[in-house]
Enzyme design. Structure first.
Site, PDB file in Angstrom:
ATOM      1  N   ASP A  16      43.020  23.875  38.513  1.00 10.40           N
ATOM      2  CA  ASP A  16      42.803  23.779  37.062  1.00 10.40           C
ATOM      3  C   ASP A  16      41.376  23.305  36.781  1.00 10.40           C
ATOM      4  O   ASP A  16      40.724  23.770  35.840  1.00 10.40           O
ATOM      5  CB  ASP A  16      43.814  22.794  36.463  1.00 10.40           C
ATOM      6  CG  ASP A  16      44.057  23.023  34.982  1.00 10.40           C
ATOM      7  OD1 ASP A  16      43.415  23.905  34.411  1.00 10.40           O
ATOM      8  OD2 ASP A  16      44.894  22.307  34.403  1.00 10.40           O
ATOM      9  N   CYS A 240      40.239  25.370  30.196  1.00  8.84           N
ATOM     10  CA  CYS A 240      41.097  26.523  30.444  1.00  8.84           C
ATOM     11  C   CYS A 240      40.364  27.756  29.941  1.00  8.84           C
ATOM     12  O   CYS A 240      39.880  27.762  28.807  1.00  8.84           O
ATOM     13  CB  CYS A 240      42.448  26.364  29.745  1.00  8.84           C
ATOM     14  SG  CYS A 240      43.486  27.825  29.934  1.00  8.84           S
TER      15      CYS A 240
HETATM   16  P1  HMG Z   1      47.290  42.624  33.438  1.00  8.42           P
HETATM   17  O1  HMG Z   1      45.924  43.191  33.251  1.00  8.42           O
HETATM   18  O2  HMG Z   1      48.277  42.749  32.334  1.00  8.42           O
HETATM   19  O3  HMG Z   1      47.946  43.098  34.810  1.00  8.42           O
HETATM   20  O4  HMG Z   1      47.099  41.087  33.770  1.00  8.42           O
HETATM   21  P2  HMG Z   1      48.409  44.502  35.323  1.00  8.42           P
HETATM   22  O5  HMG Z   1      49.697  44.280  36.011  1.00  8.42           O
HETATM   23  O6  HMG Z   1      48.300  45.536  34.249  1.00  8.42           O
HETATM   24  O7  HMG Z   1      47.287  44.812  36.439  1.00  8.42           O
HETATM   25  C1  HMG Z   1      45.923  45.020  36.106  1.00  8.42           C
HETATM   26  C2  HMG Z   1      45.071  44.856  37.358  1.00  8.42           C
HETATM   27  O8  HMG Z   1      45.182  43.529  37.858  1.00  8.42           O
HETATM   28  C3  HMG Z   1      45.509  45.770  38.507  1.00  8.42           C
HETATM   29  O9  HMG Z   1      44.348  46.019  39.278  1.00  8.42           O
HETATM   30  C4  HMG Z   1      46.411  44.861  39.326  1.00  8.42           C
HETATM   31  O10 HMG Z   1      46.492  45.260  40.679  1.00  8.42           O
HETATM   32  C5  HMG Z   1      45.706  43.536  39.200  1.00  8.42           C
HETATM   33  P3  HMG Z   1      43.484  47.369  39.051  1.00  8.42           P
HETATM   34  O11 HMG Z   1      44.463  48.496  39.277  1.00  8.42           O
HETATM   35  O12 HMG Z   1      42.941  47.313  37.625  1.00  8.42           O
HETATM   36  O13 HMG Z   1      42.415  47.250  40.095  1.00  8.42           O
HETATM   37  N1  HMG Z   1      46.623  42.392  39.357  1.00  8.42           N
HETATM   38  C6  HMG Z   1      46.406  41.374  40.226  1.00  8.42           C
HETATM   39  N2  HMG Z   1      45.422  41.123  41.108  1.00  8.42           N
HETATM   40  C7  HMG Z   1      45.523  39.997  41.842  1.00  8.42           C
HETATM   41  N3  HMG Z   1      46.550  39.128  41.720  1.00  8.42           N
HETATM   42  C8  HMG Z   1      47.543  39.343  40.851  1.00  8.42           C
HETATM   43  C9  HMG Z   1      47.500  40.515  40.052  1.00  8.42           C
HETATM   44  N4  HMG Z   1      48.303  41.016  39.124  1.00  8.42           N
HETATM   45  C10 HMG Z   1      47.765  42.173  38.691  1.00  8.42           C
HETATM   46  N5  HMG Z   1      48.524  38.449  40.742  1.00  8.42           N
HETATM   47  C11 HMG Z   1      47.856  39.061  34.862  1.00  8.42           C
HETATM   48  C12 HMG Z   1      48.226  40.230  33.966  1.00  8.42           C
HETATM   49  C13 HMG Z   1      49.006  38.081  34.818  1.00  8.42           C
HETATM   50  C14 HMG Z   1      47.608  39.546  36.280  1.00  8.42           C
HETATM   51  C15 HMG Z   1      46.545  38.447  34.325  1.00  8.42           C
HETATM   52  O14 HMG Z   1      46.709  38.185  32.963  1.00  8.42           O
HETATM   53  C16 HMG Z   1      46.187  37.159  35.011  1.00  8.42           C
HETATM   54  O15 HMG Z   1      45.801  37.147  36.182  1.00  8.42           O
HETATM   55  N6  HMG Z   1      46.298  36.011  34.302  1.00  8.42           N
HETATM   56  C17 HMG Z   1      46.082  34.702  34.874  1.00  8.42           C
HETATM   57  C18 HMG Z   1      45.206  33.933  33.990  1.00  8.42           C
HETATM   58  C19 HMG Z   1      45.029  32.535  34.516  1.00  8.42           C
HETATM   59  O16 HMG Z   1      44.982  32.278  35.706  1.00  8.42           O
HETATM   60  N7  HMG Z   1      44.887  31.619  33.573  1.00  8.42           N
HETATM   61  C20 HMG Z   1      44.650  30.239  33.877  1.00  8.42           C
HETATM   62  C21 HMG Z   1      45.928  29.560  34.229  1.00  8.42           C
HETATM   63  S1  HMG Z   1      45.861  27.947  33.571  1.00  8.42           S
HETATM   64  C22 HMG Z   1      47.189  27.780  32.575  1.00  8.42           C
HETATM   65  O17 HMG Z   1      47.861  28.709  32.335  1.00  8.42           O
HETATM   66  C23 HMG Z   1      47.479  26.422  32.038  1.00  8.42           C
HETATM   67  C24 HMG Z   1      47.920  25.392  33.061  1.00  8.42           C
HETATM   68  O18 HMG Z   1      46.801  24.930  33.781  1.00  8.42           O
HETATM   69  C25 HMG Z   1      48.570  24.205  32.353  1.00  8.42           C
HETATM   70  C26 HMG Z   1      47.733  23.599  31.264  1.00  8.42           C
HETATM   71  O19 HMG Z   1      46.582  23.234  31.531  1.00  8.42           O
HETATM   72  O20 HMG Z   1      48.262  23.460  30.167  1.00  8.42           O
HETATM   73  C27 HMG Z   1      48.916  25.959  34.056  1.00  8.42           C
HETATM   74 MG    MG Z   2      45.417  21.880  32.744  1.00  8.12          MG
END
Ligand code: HMG
Ligand code: MG
Length: 300
Positions: A16, A240
């Protein structure tokens, strides 16, 4: 008022904390940070995430990173996973514990993982089924529990509903994120009261950000409700990518100072923790956001 005798700290700085850094942090620096956190006595060190490298480039090296961690017995290294593709990557790297991350706000869910809350629950349910078959432990996150950068107020019932889904599907612990750090103590208690109707309070973690300087007050308020797990980030690293303006997680040094003062055990060594914070702050060429780290470095 009864406070817990012991608190588990979940260190989220390497994930994070660093995920929002615009310049890639070299693998050896991340490994050096994790090593120092281990020697400070942290027993849970969230290390990275298997998310799309297009969405969060800083986490692209998470598989290599995980494989190169010199794992210590008794320490767990959870990795975030947003979907089945992420789970595949985590399994291939040999990960033993993952975290799935939902949110109590529709808009944030859309911006963060590109789906609705309902779709996210269905996705995570598939991830959970496979993760369990592979014997993985799964932690659950709910973000925006005290407010959303896009929607403002979030009702405690909405938080409780998402937390219940994650708990019922098999998460062993639910971390409640004040992602934008807007909460205040009474609201934090009301949110815990709502969630603990469905998830036992001993399974709840408080994951608070310090954007408005309220994190320690909010933590003290929820400790009074029996919460005994706190997520924090060494040196107050973080923000974030999908919550503009959110500052870092509450600093581990500041949490530890407060808990030490309250006589609550954590098993963490302040001097070694300060060394970990100093190490990453020097690399980032930045003063630590932790007030305790600043005060003690002047004093020392
Ligand atoms: P999307 O674009 O809707 O995914 O993203 P998709 O399924 O349509 O795939 C698009 C492309 O991404 C494809 O590749 C997939 O293979 C690839 P392309 O054909 O274009 O080359 N792909 C991946 N690659 C690697 N690993 C994967 C993966 N999945 C698809 N797992 C997705 C949807 C969920 C993947 C995207 O939105 C994403 O990665 N989001 C994560 C964002 C993130 O990490 N945010 C920060 C988290 S922090 C948080 O949430 C808060 C927290 O800290 C708590 C707090 O502080 O309150 C937890
Ligand atoms: Mg956090």
């Amino acid at each position: 008022m009864q406070l817990p005798k012991q608190v588990k700290i979940v260190e989220v700085g390497a994930r994070d904390g660093l995920q929002n850094e615009p310049t890639p942090v070299p693998l050896e620096i991340k490994l050096g940070l994790i090593e120092r956190l281990e020697s400070a006595g942290l027993s849970v060190i969230e290390a990275g995430s298997f998310v799309s490298p297009k969405w969060v480039p800083q986490m692209a090296s998470s598989a290599e990173l995980f494989q190169q961690i010199n794992q210590k017995p008794g320490v767990s290294y959870p990795m975030l996973v947003p979907n089945l593709k992420g789970l595949e990557g985590a399994l291939a790297a040999g990960v033993k514990e993952i975290a799935i991350f939902a949110a109590a706000s529709e808009s944030f869910t859309q911006k963060n993982i590109n789906c609705t809350i309902e779709e996210s629950i269905a996705r995570y349910s598939d991830v959970m089924t496979q993760a369990k078959q592979q014997g993985l432990l799964v932690r659950g996150y709910v973000s925006c529990v005290l407010g959303c950068p896009y929607e403002g107020e979030i009702a405690p019932e909405r938080v409780a509903d998402v937390a219940r889904h994650l708990y019922e599907m098999g998460c062993y612990e639910i971390s409640l994120g004040d992602t934008v750090g807007v909460g205040t103590p009474t609201k934090a208690q009301q949110m815990i009261d709502a969630v603990s109707q469905f998830v036992p309070v001993e399974k709840l973690a408080a994951h608070f950000h310090d954007t408005y300087g309220q994190a320690l007050a909010n933590l003290y308020a929820v400790l009074q409700r029996g919460v005994s797990i706190i997520d924090s980030s060494v040196s107050g690293l973080g923000g974030c990518p999908y919550a503009k303006g959110a500052s870092g997680n509450v600093a581990t040094e500041d949490v530890l100072y407060m808990l030490n003062g309250l006589g609550i055990k954590t098993g963490i060594d302040m001097d070694k923790l300060l060394q970990a914070g100093d190490y990453i702050s020097r690399h980032l060429q930045r003063e630590p956001a932790s007030k305790v780290a600043r005060a003690l470095s002047v004093a020392g």
